[in-house]
Design an enzyme around this catalytic site. Sequence first.
Site, PDB file in Angstrom:
ATOM      1  N   ASP A 143     -14.844   2.191   6.651  1.00  0.00           N
ATOM      2  CA  ASP A 143     -13.836   3.112   6.100  1.00  0.00           C
ATOM      3  C   ASP A 143     -14.438   3.950   4.980  1.00  0.00           C
ATOM      4  O   ASP A 143     -14.122   5.141   4.856  1.00  0.00           O
ATOM      5  CB  ASP A 143     -12.615   2.334   5.584  1.00  0.00           C
ATOM      6  CG  ASP A 143     -11.549   3.287   5.061  1.00  0.00           C
ATOM      7  OD1 ASP A 143     -11.079   4.130   5.843  1.00  0.00           O
ATOM      8  OD2 ASP A 143     -11.217   3.226   3.861  1.00  0.00           O
ATOM      9  N   SER A 193      -7.565   3.370   8.899  1.00  0.00           N
ATOM     10  CA  SER A 193      -8.137   3.268   7.554  1.00  0.00           C
ATOM     11  C   SER A 193      -7.304   2.301   6.700  1.00  0.00           C
ATOM     12  O   SER A 193      -7.828   1.380   6.068  1.00  0.00           O
ATOM     13  CB  SER A 193      -8.166   4.667   6.926  1.00  0.00           C
ATOM     14  OG  SER A 193      -8.358   4.610   5.545  1.00  0.00           O
ATOM     15  N   HIS A 213       0.861  -1.178   0.000  1.00  0.00           N
ATOM     16  CA  HIS A 213       0.000   0.000   0.000  1.00  0.00           C
ATOM     17  C   HIS A 213       0.896   1.226   0.000  1.00  0.00           C
ATOM     18  O   HIS A 213       1.978   1.206   0.575  1.00  0.00           O
ATOM     19  CB  HIS A 213      -0.862  -0.016   1.272  1.00  0.00           C
ATOM     20  CG  HIS A 213      -1.926   1.036   1.285  1.00  0.00           C
ATOM     21  ND1 HIS A 213      -3.161   0.835   0.716  1.00  0.00           N
ATOM     22  CD2 HIS A 213      -1.947   2.281   1.791  1.00  0.00           C
ATOM     23  CE1 HIS A 213      -3.891   1.922   0.875  1.00  0.00           C
ATOM     24  NE2 HIS A 213      -3.184   2.823   1.518  1.00  0.00           N
ATOM     25  N   ARG A 267     -14.396  12.336   6.092  1.00  0.00           N
ATOM     26  CA  ARG A 267     -13.092  12.968   6.378  1.00  0.00           C
ATOM     27  C   ARG A 267     -12.657  13.860   5.221  1.00  0.00           C
ATOM     28  O   ARG A 267     -12.100  14.938   5.429  1.00  0.00           O
ATOM     29  CB  ARG A 267     -12.036  11.885   6.644  1.00  0.00           C
ATOM     30  CG  ARG A 267     -12.220  11.200   7.988  1.00  0.00           C
ATOM     31  CD  ARG A 267     -11.315   9.981   8.098  1.00  0.00           C
ATOM     32  NE  ARG A 267      -9.918  10.301   7.967  1.00  0.00           N
ATOM     33  CZ  ARG A 267      -9.010   9.465   7.463  1.00  0.00           C
ATOM     34  NH1 ARG A 267      -9.347   8.263   7.050  1.00  0.00           N
ATOM     35  NH2 ARG A 267      -7.754   9.834   7.379  1.00  0.00           N
TER      36      ARG A 267
HETATM   37  N1  URA Z   1      -5.019   6.024   2.461  1.00  0.00           N
HETATM   38  C1  URA Z   1      -6.071   5.396   3.042  1.00  0.00           C
HETATM   39  O1  URA Z   1      -6.486   4.331   2.614  1.00  0.00           O
HETATM   40  N2  URA Z   1      -6.632   5.975   4.113  1.00  0.00           N
HETATM   41  C2  URA Z   1      -6.237   7.142   4.624  1.00  0.00           C
HETATM   42  O2  URA Z   1      -6.801   7.590   5.601  1.00  0.00           O
HETATM   43  C3  URA Z   1      -5.155   7.787   3.999  1.00  0.00           C
HETATM   44  C4  URA Z   1      -4.554   7.198   2.920  1.00  0.00           C
END
Ligand code: URA
Length: 424
Positions: A161, A183, A82, A168
Amino acid sequence: MTIIEIIEKKKNNLILSKEEIDFFISGMLKGEIADYQISSLLMAIVLNGMNEEETFYLTDAMIRSGETIDLSSIEGIKVDKHSTGGVGDKVTLILAPLLASFGLKVAKMSGRGLGHTGGTADKLESIPGYRLELSQEEFINQVNEIGVSVISQSGNLVPADKKLYALRDVTGTVDSIPLIASSIMSKKIASGADVIFIDVKVGNGALMKKIEDARKLANTMIHIGNRYHKKTICILTNMEEPLGYAIGNALEVQESISALKGMGPEDVMELIIKTTGLIVSSVSDLSLEEAEQQCFKKFNTGQAFEKFRQMVSFQGGDLEKLEISNRIFSVRSAKSGYISHIDALGLGEIARKIGAGRLKKEDQIHYQVGLVLTHKVGDFIEVNEELLKIYLDDKDVKVNEILECFTIQEDEVEKQPLIYEIIK
Ligand code: URA
């Protein structure tokens, strides 16, 4: 227990219990908590933070909010990666097939672009025919057969999320370490891999502007990963300038193909080789140096590109049909000197405005547009020499806006490292 009591508690900088966090997440998903109450609690978390225990409970409640992916029918070591998001970050397109060429299994779900940062799912969709949505069975069968599949995120993976992120994004509550860590880690744990690798971007083009914050985020995510017995490795990397030269979907696929053949930009190759070395050496008998060396073999023998080609073809894509816009303009430097800064955030926004990303949720991406730099930080440029090429479709951009993204000075520039730290 009421949501108002929970908001008051966090506002007063007190620690929330597991029960309170569970109450919040389940109430939110049942529609029993209003968006303004969720946003209020999010802002209290941004301002007062959460300790490791609270962040873990939040992550856990988020994981339990939806389905989790069972990868146990895939044999071998399952690896996921990621990135916290950057400009020109095409690493997944290169790393996923490269890791598969080492025999590792990469069953990866990728996101769409967010804000000024591009998303792997959009980049792959620029390949005509590429199917981002596979059934779980197709996904698992493909990984068992060829070692790699990259698809878009399943609709029901961590719904908490999705809800939190959408709020957010529009309430100024993105930049919070516990919120970002929960998240990212909820999605990674729910996706089922054994090894989680996270590239935490630092700098002007990234969510984390300061190295200390990036380090704290990395440590928080590693702590969460360890609680689920997942090997979690973080790398802190420079996002003061875009990664590589290309910004924009099809252009980034093109650059990734060059990298898979061993001919990508220097920074892209450095990051790919270091990352692969770290992952492969942590799960095999190869040392870091041996694993890094093996990457060159994978590029030179065509094995890395072949995995990418196989993945694309299994998912219905046709690389021959990849289209790049032919409305191309050169932007030339207004002065000569050394490039001391390239505003990644600014260029990311320009790419978004010309159609490479979305300004509104429902916008259609123009896959063939984007920018290709001809110079990077530290390079010397002559007045009137080409600074970048811009590939346009139906939208235009002011040259001045582009020139403002470059800082050029008389004195030579000391280039910052690409990789700051590795934390595991
Ligand atoms: N990437 C994500 O998946 N979540 C976040 O809060 C920030 C970056």
